[in-house]
Design a protein around this motif. Structure first.
Motif, mmCIF file in Angstrom:
data_model
loop_
_atom_site.group_PDB
_atom_site.id
_atom_site.type_symbol
_atom_site.label_atom_id
_atom_site.label_comp_id
_atom_site.label_asym_id
_atom_site.label_seq_id
_atom_site.Cartn_x
_atom_site.Cartn_y
_atom_site.Cartn_z
ATOM 1 N N GLY A 391 32.320 54.827 39.126
ATOM 2 C CA GLY A 391 31.900 53.794 40.374
ATOM 3 C C GLY A 391 30.710 54.572 41.248
ATOM 4 N N SER A 399 25.037 49.941 33.202
ATOM 5 C CA SER A 399 26.392 49.680 33.768
ATOM 6 C C SER A 399 26.327 48.024 34.325
ATOM 7 C CB SER A 399 26.881 50.177 34.975
ATOM 8 O OG SER A 399 25.681 50.439 36.054
ATOM 9 N N GLN A 414 31.332 48.816 43.643
ATOM 10 C CA GLN A 414 31.890 49.179 42.063
ATOM 11 C C GLN A 414 33.070 49.892 42.451
ATOM 12 O OE1 GLN A 414 31.000 47.700 39.169
ATOM 13 N NE2 GLN A 414 32.839 48.924 38.543
ATOM 14 N N GLN A 418 36.711 49.780 40.832
ATOM 15 C CA GLN A 418 37.589 50.923 40.031
ATOM 16 C C GLN A 418 38.731 51.028 40.667
ATOM 17 O OE1 GLN A 418 35.050 50.286 37.346
ATOM 18 N NE2 GLN A 418 35.667 52.247 36.972
#
Length: 467
Positions: A391, A399, A414, A418
């Motif tokens: 992340g 990504s 992100q 995660q």
């Protein structure tokens, strides 16, 4: 008086232009028909991608037999070498059948957000089926690719199923390093069967199937940080706590019997891991090349990180430490390998090497649990480091997700996603592992008795000796 129009002369002048224009008219007229034909044409197998995935499948299988088998066998005592090798070998056979019967169907069919359906029980309907884009419920989201435009692979579903089978094989095999030297073989057989169906396959579905809740949330796990390593690592910790410490732990000499075996095993893991990570691109493309590159870099960085940390704190860099650091780097880069660039892979590798060295030495002794071969310290902790740092270092174009089309590299959002993936895997795998161990204990027991443990599992369980 006007001259009469020379029709033949005019025709001679216009005919070449007409002939040149005809292909364009023909193309315009044929375009809708060609588009319709293309839309109706079934996908075709890409021979190059298929060849790469066949090779990757063989590399990942190599990671368990003989890679992990030798790695673990080299770190136990002489009286348990054959039993340790047998665990990896038998698990390879057991999970192959379990995956064929129901595991693949649970993991990679549509079902719901938590569990696949049963349309591929006994691999029903798999013959001649082709995996392309998201045209099939078995879409290759193991690659972490959310956009069909990024997905060029066209594979026979049998190849994809086999590739995923090798992941399903190595994951439970990792667990038994935490309980080396003391678990009944009958318990291994029962526990692996239940755990593969009720823990591994559902978590694989969460993360890698398009309908899985973690996949929908946007959890990035390119090749198994949560599904394989955190999953196996927390299961190993629970197992070693339930079984208890080895007889003589803390007083007897439990030095590895043959570190040469362990070095060979770790080397095979390093090589096989290219199939694990680069193969998860499911195509012979640029993403596979980047995944291979960052895997090599992170592994080297982690081996050096562990080695120097040990050198500074203990005065000597050990062989066992160097190979353990390399494995920690392989583990940590696994979830990130398709999403990060080389600079990020160096940071992930160094962090994994240093943190896993601390967890496998200081933390283990501080808390007093007997994780024989540091499954929790290397695989769970390394997997957490890699999953969270994915992340942090994820590179936008690699990504992109539906929620973040531009990738938003290094976003706090992100990182939170995660963390949700990590926490959910820890809780579900930990609780279910405890329940399945209790079921196994009720059926056949879990541990050999103290006298049998002193004699050694090779003789007691298999009636054989390594020499």
């Amino acid at each position: 008086m006007k001259k009469p129009l020379n029709v033949w002369g005019l025709s001679a002048l216009l005919l070449p232009a007409l002939l040149l224009a005809l292909p364009a008219f023909a193309d315009d007229a044929a375009a809708p028909a060609a588009a319709a034909a293309a839309a109706a044409a079934p996908p075709k197998i890409d021979s190059g991608d298929t060849a790469w995935m066949l090779s990757s499948t063989a590399l990942v299988l190599l990671m368990t037999v003989p890679g992990l088998a030798l790695f673990y066998a080299g770190m136990v005592r002489k009286k348990n070498v054959l039993a340790t090798l047998m665990q990896s070998f038998a698990i390879t056979a057991i999970v192959t059948i379990v995956w064929t019967v129901a595991g693949y169907s649970i993991a990679f069919t549509t079902g719901n957000a938590y569990f696949g359906d049963f349309s591929r029980i006994l691999l029903n309907g798999i013959a001649g089926f082709i995996v392309k884009g998201n045209d099939t419920q078995a879409f290759v989201l193991a690659s972490g690719i959310k956009d069909v435009a990024d997905m060029s692979t066209t594979l026979p579903e049998t190849v994809y199923m086999m590739f995923q089978m090798t992941f399903a094989i190595i994951t439970p095999a990792l667990i038994f390093g935490a309980v080396a030297d003391r678990m009944k073989f009958s318990a291994v057989v029962i526990f692996v069967t239940l755990w593969s169906l009720l823990v591994y396959s559902p978590i694989a579905h969460w993360v890698w199937a398009p309908s899985g809740w973690a996949n929908q949330l946007g959890v990035l796990d390119f090749a198994g940080g949560t599904v394989v390593h955190i999953n196996a690592g927390i299961a190993g910790l629970v197992a070693c706590l339930v079984l208890g410490k080895r007889v003589g732990y803390g007083s007897d000499n439990m030095a590895p019997y043959n570190l040469a075996y362990a070095v060979i095993g770790a080397s095979l893991l390093w090589v096989g891991w290219f199939g694990f990570n680069a193969g998860s691109a499911t195509a012979a493309n640029g993403r596979a090349g980047m995944a291979m590159t960052v895997t090599q870099i992170a592994t080297a960085a982690a081996a050096l990180g562990w080695m120097f940390a040990e050198w500074i704190t203990k005065g000597k860099p050990s062989v066992l430490g160097a190979i353990s650091g390399a494995v920690a780097g392989l583990v940590a880069i696994t979830p990130a390998s398709g999403f990060v660039l080389p600079v990020g892979s160096i940071a992930i590798g160094v962090a994994a090497g240093v943190i896993c060295f601390w967890s496998a030495t200081t933390l283990k002794h501080l808390l007093g649990y007997d994780d024989s071969l540091d499954v929790f310290g290397v695989h769970c902790i390394g997997g957490i480091v890699g999953a969270l740092l994915t992340g942090v270092f994820a590179y936008g174009p690699l990504s992109a997700t539906d929620a973040s089309p531009d990738g938003s590299p290094g976003s706090f959002d992100q990182l939170k996603i995660q963390a949700i993936g990590v926490g959910s895997t820890l809780v579900y795998s930990g609780v279910m592992t405890f329940i399945l161990l209790m079921i196994t204990k009720a059926l056949v027991g879990l541990r050999v008795d103290a006298e049998e443990e002193r004699e050694g599992l090779d003789i007691v369980l298999h009636g054989e000796q390594v020499f």
